[in-house]
Enzyme design. Sequence first.
Site, mmCIF file in Angstrom:
data_model
loop_
_atom_site.group_PDB
_atom_site.id
_atom_site.type_symbol
_atom_site.label_atom_id
_atom_site.label_comp_id
_atom_site.label_asym_id
_atom_site.label_seq_id
_atom_site.Cartn_x
_atom_site.Cartn_y
_atom_site.Cartn_z
ATOM 1 C CB SER A 1 -45.919 2.171 43.452
ATOM 2 O OG SER A 1 -46.477 0.929 43.130
ATOM 3 N N GLY B 1 -45.512 5.357 31.985
ATOM 4 C CA GLY B 1 -45.505 6.742 31.544
ATOM 5 C C GLY B 1 -44.526 7.595 32.328
ATOM 6 N N GLY C 1 -43.893 1.346 30.787
ATOM 7 C CA GLY C 1 -45.265 1.473 30.308
ATOM 8 C C GLY C 1 -46.070 2.445 31.134
ATOM 9 N N GLY D 1 -48.775 2.608 40.973
ATOM 10 C CA GLY D 1 -48.647 1.589 39.930
ATOM 11 C C GLY D 1 -49.098 0.198 40.325
ATOM 12 C CD GLU D 2 -45.818 -2.349 43.733
ATOM 13 O OE1 GLU D 2 -45.490 -3.502 44.059
ATOM 14 O OE2 GLU D 2 -45.459 -1.328 44.354
#
Lengths: 804, 160, 295
Positions: free
Chosen positions: A528, A489, A487, A738-739
């Site tokens: 990440s 990308g 998700g 991400g995280e």
Amino acid sequence: MSELKIVGHSPSRIDGLDKVSGAAVFVDDMDFGPNLLHAEIVESPHAHALIRSIDTSEAESMPGVVKVVTGEDYPYTFGLYMKDRYVFARDRVRFVGEQVAAVIARDPKTAKRAARKVKVEYEELPSVLDLSEALKPGATLVHPELGEYECCPWFFPRGGTNIAHWRKTRKGDMQKGFAEADHILEDTYTVPRYAHCAIEPHVIVGRFDAGDRLTLWSASQSPYTQRHVMAEALAPFGLKHKDIRIITPYVGGGFGGKAGVSMEIIGAVLAIAVKGYPVKVRWNRAQEFYNTYQRQGVVARIKLGAKKDGTITAIEHTMHWDAGAYVEYGANVVNAAGLSATGPYRVPNVKIDSVCVYTNLPCGGPYRGFGYSEFHFGLESHVTRMAQELGMDPVEFRKKNAIAPGDTLPYGAKMNPGNLQEAIDKVATAVEWGKKEEPGGPGKVTGKGFALFWKAPAMPPNAASAAFLKFNEDGSVNIAVSGMEIGQGLLTVLAQIAGEVLTVPISKIRVETPDTDRNAYEWQTVGSHVTWGCGNAVRSAAMEAREKIFDTVHRAKGLKKESLYLEAEHVKSTDDPAVALPLKDFVIDGIMVEDGTWRGGPILASGMFMPEFTSATGDPETSQGGHPNVHYTVGAAAASIEIDTETGKVRVLKAVLAADVGKAINPVLVEGQIFGGLLQGLGTVLYEEIKYGKDGRLLNANFTDYKIPTAMDTPDEIVPIIIETPQPDGPFGARGVGEHTMIPAPPIVANAVADATGLRIKSLPITAEKIALALKGIDYESVRGNYMGLCFKGRPEDYEFKTG
Amino acid sequence: MKKIARRTVTLTLNGETRTVDVSPSDILLDVLREKLGVKSPKAGCERGDCGVCTVLLDGKPVRSCLILAIEADGHEITTVEGLGKDGMTPLQQAFIERNAFQCGFCAPGIVLAATALLNENPNPTDQEIREALSGNLCRCTGYDSIVEAIKAASRGGRDE
Amino acid sequence: MPLVQEFDYLKPATLGKAIKALAGRQGAQVLAGGTDLIAWLADDMADPGLLVDIKGIKGLGKIKISRGEVSIGCLVTFSDLLTSSRIRKKAPLLWEVAGRVASTGIRNRATVVGNICSAVPCTDAGTALLVYDAVMDVRGPDGKREIPLDEWFLGPRETSLKPGEIATGVRFGLPEGKSGACWAKLGRYRGEDLAQASVAVLVSGDYEYKIAFGAVAPRPIRGREMEKRLEGRPLSDALIEEVTALVPETIAPITDIRATREYRLEMVKVMLGRSLLAAVARRGGLSPKYGTSVI
């Protein structure tokens, strides 16, 4: 560097059409023909019990049932960092819902009915459902054989206890550090367990064909690691790595829950049990809650010392983790926190103890934030309190102590680039720090809260990424990686990186989802780190392809290699402006020379990235030495809230988050992480709440009673801020994010609630109920009933940090 | 156990008449996915809480996980496969252009819910959009990108 | 994932045939919207053997308003209420309730009468309709009968409906003259939720108040003592305080996984005060608009 044409811009995602049209295929969407068998699991109703007997005879005799298996059939342990799990419980069960047996049948209904006919006799054992009980001498042991378990060399289990791992970080001199402090603040905070709630449940289909080849279709973040863990565990079946193929299509959200190996190994062994037939194991939502990884709960004690001018002199941070029945992955969460629980501050004297405790609840494991989400709540609440007790502005206090590039980290290595000062300033400006907002009506109060955050990927020191790249006849490119599109990308970002190097537009670049037979290696899509690691591998592959292209042109045309460059899918030369060779003309066919022979041929390349500077050689007693974390991404965040003092309801007026991502390969996708992560974080502070009964059973294993944010629950405004201080070893300077966007949500709200009401709530979640009752002088702890969110039921100040 | 007779169900699925044999206890979501070849409605919770099983029944969004296949007899079902038969709709284009989705698992349900909303209410307010989507859970995006795309589509794709 | 149960299915064209079908099979259940029943079956809480789908029976899906009486057929969904301009005008309390039931996808199927028949302590329709002194119409093998709503609920998931009977609708009289109402439903966040506590207030005529509470007792209840105290009196802070003080003896909330008893008690006090004020304001044509939550 000349201006970037693709990197740094925000083209549409390359998987957008698939997802919006319904064409995107997830594992449960795949068809396997009329021979597909279905499995149903028999689960333990007890938190801790010996298995006395299992009678599968009635189930086996039902028409439509193909096979019934139990733990007896699989004496093989598995685990990512520690081998403490069996595929099915063997001599004992360790949490309510643990798999004890499986029925494989021709159709799901029969499998379900037959599973109810499996008769298991248990002898209950005392359950370990209290952290302090778990740590007492003579406590019931969840893993009596802990001392014999294989684990990675940088984990330190204590056989004969419930301590599965203990990470100690010691730097400087604590006595001196606290002696130098003008003020010391010490307190305890508790954070319960949480559930990932990816919308796609776990699912796996396995087929062990007549040629002894095991193929698995898995909704996973980690196909190669799954293959490795399974190859090790299933070696007794004669399987080697080459015999296992794992295919992972699109995944409907991971957040860490689909990393490692949890229920997937069940699919593997069941496939072997019914050779020649594909068999599907699909989790329902309830199982998704209680039989996959959960985010671990933690009780944390922080002692902070600072001078009156605000300089931090010492931090002592002790964390006791409710890690669940198996910690093969979760122990690394404890480890990661144990190395970095000072937060992004310059701290000369550090003592961190991060203790991983076995309990009879579901397995703790990786969840967005990986220990950092868990400890920042207490730490950033505590930092604000210290600032206030010193009479200092909490933002000024943070600016004074914020870690800077080159500073020494808690374990001795040096801090990487990242501009925390800029993040702090920009967030403070965007949230109008210092300005008291007007409440929107009578009975309402407003407040603001601030927090810093940092996180590094928590990986083994040799976590590598690789990529294969090839051109096609039309000048388009295929890239085959095993970084997962969950998700975030990733596929689009990798296409952008390759496209920038090769000057090919991303509409002509396909990035394929993993197949361990065909795609290059990736350790896992976690931490990440894949934009960085896999991005580096892709860039490296693109550069190799570019080299080969120039080599072909040089050999065919005689042009000097140093004069060649790529522009808009053409090879050009600074030596001759007339040269413009379209890539598509020769990237498969090669170039014909005067005598009619050809030079070159299909252009294909590979890239591999291994961080060769990381090591896990830190001293077991101090963690000093080595370079366990590749780099940190830092940032700051703030919230402006309004509280209705009669109902306790919190309205987030504005949430601001700045992250220094080095280089935003696709800024809109980075913003997507900020919007999504902030909301997921806000869920954990405002209303998400895991509730166990006193028998260890999860009581709210559904969306009716475990509430995750809806479209109505977003803050009034979210301000995303991207800061770019390049990461020298990242592709175009990129670092991960991400995280990180989830991490600061709980402390910014906790600090804002304190600012608005004076209430300092030290245990999550901070629900409307807790606030309303506190404002009315009712102590929540004494009325909450028998539910618990982690293996500790009580006020934070009641927990005694004893370890045997 | 007495054997329950199977029934023949005839329904219009994405504009096409389809006939399928079902047992009364078969759930519509399962029959759509396993017997009728439409995979876009998904199983997320199977209790009506998450919205990924959403289909349009006679034009209205419903939870196919809480409907028996046999109840669909004589009705019209639309899924995302049926929306974009002649190319993506302006709403779908807006979702794609604005990177509205991340993992995509919730996308089919949301596309249908938003399509039904815009059919009823071509110019919804921010609040109306959020209420229409309140039963579709998304764990990835934080929803704002989805809401903005719907707004853009309702303005005819124009940016304001 | 499939249901474990096997059952037969009938879709009769008339009420008579439906009643006959129910009588022919013990444990048979009525299927209308299915949003409660199918989830119940999926949780393996029943094994009906036969489902009688009543959606094929004509005339059961109507909302009738005539001569001051509202009649809601058993196939009327919450979406039907929400999109009915007549309901919005004449019984705005119900319109406000409908907008807060679950979400669109559920409302398009879930029926008002079905919600009442489920008789969960947090029933939205069941609680709100108590203030209208609504009456349930029932048909069974012994013919028709009517059951006042406040005799309908016997306990959690228990009603006065006898086996083999079908609730065909609910009706109530509209208050005369000016009236105002308010529905307050406490959830854990802003998204769809089951009520942790709910309050319905209807004020009409010469300050005649009707008050009902949901999710704070084994069944929805009226606050009759409160209504007596309030009767004929315009609101004031002192009056609100007086009736709010009666909350602890009116409701019997428990602590469960959704909320504590203490929070429910405190919130019902807040919700009652705010609902009374809103209902009276609306009676006078003032804001807050219907559809604006007071909690």
